[in-house]
Design a protein around this motif. Structure first.
Motif, PDB file in Angstrom:
ATOM      1  N   LEU A 394     -59.702   6.132  -9.438  1.00  0.00           N
ATOM      2  CA  LEU A 394     -59.761   4.883  -9.919  1.00  0.00           C
ATOM      3  C   LEU A 394     -61.030   4.725 -10.262  1.00  0.00           C
ATOM      4  N   MET A 395     -62.065   4.901  -9.581  1.00  0.00           N
ATOM      5  CA  MET A 395     -63.349   4.887  -9.881  1.00  0.00           C
ATOM      6  C   MET A 395     -63.900   5.650 -11.158  1.00  0.00           C
ATOM      7  N   MET A 396     -63.455   7.048 -11.038  1.00  0.00           N
ATOM      8  CA  MET A 396     -63.565   7.839 -12.216  1.00  0.00           C
ATOM      9  C   MET A 396     -62.943   7.393 -13.580  1.00  0.00           C
ATOM     10  N   GLN A 397     -61.935   6.697 -13.541  1.00  0.00           N
ATOM     11  CA  GLN A 397     -61.324   6.000 -14.534  1.00  0.00           C
ATOM     12  C   GLN A 397     -62.025   5.091 -15.195  1.00  0.00           C
ATOM     13  N   ARG A 398     -62.767   4.185 -14.221  1.00  0.00           N
ATOM     14  CA  ARG A 398     -63.600   2.993 -14.889  1.00  0.00           C
ATOM     15  C   ARG A 398     -64.900   3.691 -15.360  1.00  0.00           C
ATOM     16  N   ARG A 399     -65.307   4.701 -14.835  1.00  0.00           N
ATOM     17  CA  ARG A 399     -66.742   5.368 -15.310  1.00  0.00           C
ATOM     18  C   ARG A 399     -66.234   5.756 -16.551  1.00  0.00           C
ATOM     19  N   GLU A 400     -65.304   6.323 -17.050  1.00  0.00           N
ATOM     20  CA  GLU A 400     -64.835   6.865 -18.264  1.00  0.00           C
ATOM     21  C   GLU A 400     -64.977   5.911 -19.151  1.00  0.00           C
ATOM     22  N   THR A 406     -66.123  12.579 -17.916  1.00  0.00           N
ATOM     23  CA  THR A 406     -65.128  12.829 -16.746  1.00  0.00           C
ATOM     24  C   THR A 406     -64.395  13.955 -17.142  1.00  0.00           C
ATOM     25  N   ASP A 407     -63.570  14.329 -15.911  1.00  0.00           N
ATOM     26  CA  ASP A 407     -62.553  15.555 -16.302  1.00  0.00           C
ATOM     27  C   ASP A 407     -61.321  14.834 -16.749  1.00  0.00           C
ATOM     28  N   HIS A 408     -61.128  14.812 -17.803  1.00  0.00           N
ATOM     29  CA  HIS A 408     -59.724  14.318 -18.583  1.00  0.00           C
ATOM     30  C   HIS A 408     -58.451  15.043 -17.863  1.00  0.00           C
ATOM     31  N   LYS A 409     -58.437  16.085 -17.520  1.00  0.00           N
ATOM     32  CA  LYS A 409     -57.321  16.713 -16.973  1.00  0.00           C
ATOM     33  C   LYS A 409     -57.015  16.152 -15.779  1.00  0.00           C
ATOM     34  N   GLU A 410     -58.220  16.082 -14.859  1.00  0.00           N
ATOM     35  CA  GLU A 410     -57.876  15.567 -13.551  1.00  0.00           C
ATOM     36  C   GLU A 410     -57.425  14.016 -13.535  1.00  0.00           C
ATOM     37  N   LEU A 411     -57.720  13.538 -14.510  1.00  0.00           N
ATOM     38  CA  LEU A 411     -57.364  12.144 -14.610  1.00  0.00           C
ATOM     39  C   LEU A 411     -56.036  11.731 -15.362  1.00  0.00           C
ATOM     40  N   SER A 412     -55.727  12.744 -15.844  1.00  0.00           N
ATOM     41  CA  SER A 412     -54.124  12.786 -16.649  1.00  0.00           C
ATOM     42  C   SER A 412     -53.055  12.691 -15.339  1.00  0.00           C
ATOM     43  N   ASN A 413     -53.467  13.165 -14.224  1.00  0.00           N
ATOM     44  CA  ASN A 413     -52.532  13.019 -13.002  1.00  0.00           C
ATOM     45  C   ASN A 413     -52.667  11.791 -12.299  1.00  0.00           C
TER      46      ASN A 413
END
Length: 447
Positions: A394-400, A406-413
């Motif tokens: 969630l924090m990674m998504q907000r940083r993006e 960020t790692d888009h592949k990681e966030l896609s899941n």
């Protein structure tokens, strides 16, 4: 009597005179002291103030007289150390501030200040990150809520109090600082080298209508408040106007990781969803002046009474808890997530004669139903938790969203299950209202 005899008797006369004066002073002090003691005793009853102050004064005298290192026993150092110990022993939010600490606190009340943009607290002797402010250097570097700061520029935080840590974290913009972080979830220890910046805190972020794959056939609005500042309520009002113009039928307010801010701002945010003159929160303390009630404004903007859900978690503190607690008590919102932080007390800052100050807890906040927030927090209507990994995502998504790579592949899941539960709850409310034939259910009714 000759001159020699007069000179011989003078010391004896002087001695008798001094003895008489001492007797008079002792009698005076005893009489006045008894009166003063009786007066104070009538107020304090069982609290033997004089006796305990005498113990403190004697201890300070012995330390100054006998302690091996003379440089460490100035009156100022001993007094400040005693003050620090007294206030730290009261509760986690009462603090003694030396003059430099007090000045730093005054600097932080402005909307811009130099630093890393992280909110820290002391828990069980450790310096812990409550939340990194969005868009701040700490947030972009990847610091997470509940990270424990083990070292600051190589200096151990063991036995370091919160003020000492904050002083080391502060600095001029452009300067680097290295934090050694222990991440409780993974037990990983990692160094983060971060450049200090002037921090400008944005209040309302990511206002939008949720995409159809999330909201389905309903137009559900979403926005999050990162902190309660002076313009927060006004910013939120504008965003709500824009979302209503797009046909918003329900709204989700995200207060996760919001550490609080200004009390009046939190009250004004409640005014976006409540009628005029509605009680939002009250404070109660030992001193009558600390007991107050806070209401929405006499006139508030008329809005549809659309279904409302609020996302909360353990990082939602202070102002966030006031908003969540009030809207829950008044049956205006469904709370989804986890119990909030439990910071529901009022601190009064009192400056002392030498430029130092006390931050003293003088009252507690109560929701409209007179439920105490302090050390209890606000419980959700619907409990939904995130794993440590989900919180990181969630924090990674907000940083993006702030432009950090960020790692888009990681966030896609990644699935924000708390947001999904809030959406499901609002859908249920709207479907029930529609089937029950509530007038204007799809368009939502007005206050």
């Amino acid at each position: 009597m000759d001159k020699a005899a007069a000179r011989a008797s003078f010391p004896a006369m002087k001695k008798r005179l001094l003895q008489s004066l001492v007797v008079v002073l002792v009698v005076f002090n005893v009489v006045v002291g008894v009166r003063v003691y009786q007066a104070i005793g009538a107020q304090e009853k069982d609290d033997a103030g004089y006796a305990n102050i005498a113990v403190f004064a004697r201890a300070m005298q012995l330390i100054r007289q006998d302690y091996v290192d003379e440089k460490k026993v100035t009156y100022e150092e001993l007094t400040h150390a005693a003050m620090r110990g007294m206030l730290n022993n009261l509760d986690p939010h009462s603090q003694f501030m030396e003059p430099k600490d007090f000045k730093g606190m005054q600097d932080d009340t402005n909307s811009r200040f130099g630093g890393l943009g992280i909110v820290v607290a002391q828990r069980d002797g450790a310096i812990v990150i409550v939340t990194p402010m969005e868009d701040s250097p700490g947030f972009k570097a990847g610091l997470l809520p509940n990270d424990q700061i083990v070292k600051i520029d190589g200096q151990s935080t063991d036995k370091m109090d919160q003020n000492e840590a904050i002083n080391l974290l502060r600095g001029d913009p452009g300067q680097k600082v290295t934090l050694t972080i222990l991440r409780p979830g993974t037990k990983e220890i990692k160094d983060f080298t971060i450049v200090r910046e002037n921090i400008k805190v944005a209040s309302v972020k990511d206002a939008k209508i949720l995409p159809a794959e999330v909201g389905g056939d309903f137009k559900i609005g979403y926005a999050r408040i990162t902190q309660f500042n002076v313009p927060t309520a006004e910013e939120l009002s504008k965003k709500l106007d824009e979302l209503q113009a797009k046909g918003m039928q329900a709204f989700i307010l995200d207060l996760r990781y919001n550490p609080g801010g200004l009390l009046n701002s939190a009250v004004d945010v409640c005014g976006q969803f409540l009628p005029p003159k509605t009680l939002v929160v009250s404070t109660e303390g030992r001193v009558p002046s600390q007991s107050r009630q806070y209401h929405t404004a006499d006139t508030v903007k008329s809005r549809p009474r659309f279904p409302l859900a609020i996302l909360i978690n353990g990082g939602s503190a202070s102002g966030s808890e006031i908003v969540a607690g009030a809207l829950k008590d008044l049956n205006r919102a469904i709370l989804v997530g986890e119990t909030t932080f439990g910071k529901g007390s009022v601190q009064s800052v009192i400056q002392l004669q030498d430029g130092s100050a006390m931050r003293l807890t003088t009252a507690k906040y109560y929701t409209p139903s007179h439920t105490v927030i302090h050390e209890h927090g606000v419980a959700p209507t619907i409990r939904a938790t995130l794993t440590g990994e989900q919180e990181r995502m969630l924090m990674m998504q907000r940083r993006e969203e702030t432009g950090v790579e960020t790692d888009h592949k990681e966030l896609s899941n990644f699935r924000d299950t708390q947001l999904e539960r809030a959406v499901d709850a609002l859908k249920g409310v709207m479907i029930y209202a529609d089937k029950a034939g509530v007038p204007g259910a799809k368009k939502t009714s007005t206050n």
